[in-house]
Structures are given as C-alpha cells and as structure tokens.
Design a protein around this motif. Structure first.
Motif, PDB file in Angstrom:
ATOM      1  N   LEU A   1     116.847   4.888  29.084  1.00  0.00           N
ATOM      2  CA  LEU A   1     115.525   5.351  28.653  1.00  0.00           C
ATOM      3  C   LEU A   1     114.584   5.492  29.849  1.00  0.00           C
ATOM      4  N   PHE A   2     114.619   4.526  30.765  1.00  0.00           N
ATOM      5  CA  PHE A   2     113.788   4.584  31.965  1.00  0.00           C
ATOM      6  C   PHE A   2     114.201   5.757  32.856  1.00  0.00           C
ATOM      7  N   GLU A   3     115.505   5.886  33.104  1.00  0.00           N
ATOM      8  CA  GLU A   3     116.002   6.939  33.988  1.00  0.00           C
ATOM      9  C   GLU A   3     115.729   8.325  33.407  1.00  0.00           C
ATOM     10  N   GLU A   4     115.794   8.446  32.090  1.00  0.00           N
ATOM     11  CA  GLU A   4     115.521   9.735  31.466  1.00  0.00           C
ATOM     12  C   GLU A   4     114.070  10.164  31.700  1.00  0.00           C
ATOM     13  N   VAL A   5     113.152   9.220  31.620  1.00  0.00           N
ATOM     14  CA  VAL A   5     111.742   9.544  31.889  1.00  0.00           C
ATOM     15  C   VAL A   5     111.569   9.960  33.348  1.00  0.00           C
ATOM     16  N   GLU A   6     112.220   9.273  34.265  1.00  0.00           N
ATOM     17  CA  GLU A   6     112.146   9.674  35.672  1.00  0.00           C
ATOM     18  C   GLU A   6     112.673  11.091  35.870  1.00  0.00           C
ATOM     19  N   ASP A   7     113.792  11.413  35.183  1.00  0.00           N
ATOM     20  CA  ASP A   7     114.359  12.766  35.278  1.00  0.00           C
ATOM     21  C   ASP A   7     113.395  13.808  34.711  1.00  0.00           C
ATOM     22  N   LEU A   8     112.793  13.507  33.574  1.00  0.00           N
ATOM     23  CA  LEU A   8     111.840  14.441  32.965  1.00  0.00           C
ATOM     24  C   LEU A   8     110.624  14.651  33.861  1.00  0.00           C
ATOM     25  N   ALA A   9     110.166  13.597  34.508  1.00  0.00           N
ATOM     26  CA  ALA A   9     109.028  13.714  35.425  1.00  0.00           C
ATOM     27  C   ALA A   9     109.396  14.584  36.621  1.00  0.00           C
ATOM     28  N   ARG A  10     110.603  14.397  37.171  1.00  0.00           N
ATOM     29  CA  ARG A  10     111.074  15.210  38.293  1.00  0.00           C
ATOM     30  C   ARG A  10     111.152  16.690  37.898  1.00  0.00           C
ATOM     31  N   GLU A  11     111.712  16.945  36.703  1.00  0.00           N
ATOM     32  CA  GLU A  11     111.827  18.322  36.223  1.00  0.00           C
ATOM     33  C   GLU A  11     110.450  18.956  36.039  1.00  0.00           C
ATOM     34  N   ALA A  12     109.517  18.195  35.487  1.00  0.00           N
ATOM     35  CA  ALA A  12     108.164  18.719  35.267  1.00  0.00           C
ATOM     36  C   ALA A  12     107.499  19.055  36.602  1.00  0.00           C
ATOM     37  N   ARG A  13     107.630  18.159  37.591  1.00  0.00           N
ATOM     38  CA  ARG A  13     107.048  18.433  38.911  1.00  0.00           C
ATOM     39  C   ARG A  13     107.652  19.699  39.520  1.00  0.00           C
ATOM     40  N   ALA A  14     108.964  19.830  39.420  1.00  0.00           N
ATOM     41  CA  ALA A  14     109.648  20.997  39.993  1.00  0.00           C
ATOM     42  C   ALA A  14     109.218  22.291  39.317  1.00  0.00           C
ATOM     43  N   ALA A  15     108.899  22.215  38.031  1.00  0.00           N
ATOM     44  CA  ALA A  15     108.484  23.408  37.278  1.00  0.00           C
ATOM     45  C   ALA A  15     106.971  23.606  37.299  1.00  0.00           C
ATOM     46  N   GLY A  16     106.248  22.668  37.933  1.00  0.00           N
ATOM     47  CA  GLY A  16     104.806  22.771  37.987  1.00  0.00           C
ATOM     48  C   GLY A  16     104.111  22.457  36.670  1.00  0.00           C
ATOM     49  N   ARG A  17     104.780  21.700  35.801  1.00  0.00           N
ATOM     50  CA  ARG A  17     104.213  21.314  34.504  1.00  0.00           C
ATOM     51  C   ARG A  17     103.617  19.920  34.585  1.00  0.00           C
ATOM     52  N   ALA A  18     102.589  19.698  33.796  1.00  0.00           N
ATOM     53  CA  ALA A  18     102.008  18.353  33.687  1.00  0.00           C
ATOM     54  C   ALA A  18     102.938  17.478  32.848  1.00  0.00           C
ATOM     55  N   TYR A  19     103.071  16.240  33.241  1.00  0.00           N
ATOM     56  CA  TYR A  19     103.899  15.285  32.490  1.00  0.00           C
ATOM     57  C   TYR A  19     103.378  13.888  32.801  1.00  0.00           C
ATOM     58  N   ASP A  20     103.028  13.147  31.776  1.00  0.00           N
ATOM     59  CA  ASP A  20     102.498  11.800  31.958  1.00  0.00           C
ATOM     60  C   ASP A  20     103.630  10.787  31.747  1.00  0.00           C
ATOM     61  N   ALA A  21     104.289  10.439  32.829  1.00  0.00           N
ATOM     62  CA  ALA A  21     105.426   9.515  32.750  1.00  0.00           C
ATOM     63  C   ALA A  21     104.981   8.134  32.282  1.00  0.00           C
ATOM     64  N   ASP A  22     103.788   7.706  32.638  1.00  0.00           N
ATOM     65  CA  ASP A  22     103.314   6.390  32.208  1.00  0.00           C
ATOM     66  C   ASP A  22     103.219   6.305  30.694  1.00  0.00           C
ATOM     67  N   ILE A  23     102.651   7.330  30.074  1.00  0.00           N
ATOM     68  CA  ILE A  23     102.546   7.339  28.609  1.00  0.00           C
ATOM     69  C   ILE A  23     103.936   7.347  27.982  1.00  0.00           C
ATOM     70  N   GLU A  24     104.842   8.134  28.549  1.00  0.00           N
ATOM     71  CA  GLU A  24     106.193   8.209  27.994  1.00  0.00           C
ATOM     72  C   GLU A  24     106.935   6.884  28.170  1.00  0.00           C
ATOM     73  N   LEU A  25     106.722   6.207  29.292  1.00  0.00           N
ATOM     74  CA  LEU A  25     107.341   4.890  29.485  1.00  0.00           C
ATOM     75  C   LEU A  25     106.773   3.878  28.493  1.00  0.00           C
ATOM     76  N   GLU A  26     105.464   3.952  28.234  1.00  0.00           N
ATOM     77  CA  GLU A  26     104.876   3.072  27.216  1.00  0.00           C
ATOM     78  C   GLU A  26     105.543   3.297  25.867  1.00  0.00           C
TER      79      GLU A  26
END
Length: 165
Positions: free
Chosen positions: A63-88
């Motif tokens: 679950l933790f690693e998936e959020v990190e992957d989603l955050a990386r993908e969002a940064r690469a695509a220039g999309r906003a992504y709040d990893a802190d909220i998703e980790l919560e």
C-alpha cells in the motif's frame, strides 16, 4: 521480487467466551508468510464495502509503495497528487492485532464499532487481503456473489435454529 500473497477461501468464526475470533488456518498461514513469521494481522476499513479488511505485512508495505509509485507517475505527467492524503487514507486506518498459535485474536474495538460486529465474523479471501464481514451485513450486500450470500444465510439460519446468537 517476492511472491504476492493471495488470500482465497472463506470461513466463519463465532466469538469465544473472551470475545476472541479465530483466523482460519490457511489464512493464518498466509498472514505469517506475508509477515516473516510474525503473528500480526493488520486490520483496516474497506474503501467501498461495509466490511473490514485484514492482511499481513507485505500488503501493508505494498500500500505504501503503491502510493509512492502513483506520486512518481503524477510528477512525471505533471499532474497534482497529494501523497500525504492518500497515505492517510490507506495507512492511517490500519490497526495491528496479534493472534496466538490457535489463530485467536481480539478484533480492534474501532473496527467492531464501525461495522457493528458482536458475536461472529465471516472471513472472505479476495486476493491481496481478507474481507471480514458481519454475516448479516454480507447477506444484505446485493453486490456479493449469490453463492456466498446463500452460504452465509444458511449459516445464520443454522446458528439461529440451534439457539445461538
């Protein structure tokens, strides 16, 4: 990469005199395998269904690693992504409980209260995690497979006929 732990099958557990439930044997083995031999079941709320979920440490880490992957993908695509909220959302509701060699454990009070669990649980292996249902709630959940709903309904009918509650 480690093998993915998959939970399958289903079983019932009635609370014992101390209020403990029993994690089914095969699921218990999988949790221990997922957790390096440790006897900790991680419990949380299900995001879409009115049930709890349980799993071992490998899924918690996933679950933790998936959020990190989603955050990386969002940064690469220039999309906003709040990893802190998703980790919560994913990790903040997890409650660890220990089970003994017989699989007995106390369901965390927050989980019991959230789903109205009192005296019985239905364990339902659905892949990376186990769903833990109050049996009556599963029967009323029209999205569950009819075979499973009927199985739980028969168990409740038998329990009630035998005077259990």
């Amino acid at each position: 990469m480690a093998d993915v732990i998959l939970y399958t099958g289903n079983a019932f557990s009635a609370a014992d005199g101390k209020g403990r439930f029993v994690l089914p044997l095969e699921m218990r083995r999988q949790v221990k395998l997922s957790s390096g031999g440790e006897t900790t079941l991680y419990l949380s709320v299900h995001g879409d269904n009115p049930c709890a979920v349980g799993f071992g440490d490998s899924h918690r880490r996933f679950l933790f690693e998936e959020v990190e992957d989603l955050a990386r993908e969002a940064r690469a695509a220039g999309r906003a992504y709040d990893a802190d909220i998703e980790l919560e959302r994913r990790l903040g509701t997890i409650e660890p409980v220990n089970f003994d060699d017989g699989g007995r454990f106390f369901l965390h009070p927050d989980i019991k209260d959230e789903y109205g669990v009192t005296d019985s649980l239905f364990f339902y292996g659905v892949g990376r995690y186990i769903q833990l249902w109050k049996p009556e709630t599963l029967v009323d959940s029209k999205d569950r497979p009819e075979l499973i709903r009927n199985k739980v309904r028969r168990w409740l009918d038998q329990r009630d006929a035998e005077g259990g509650k």
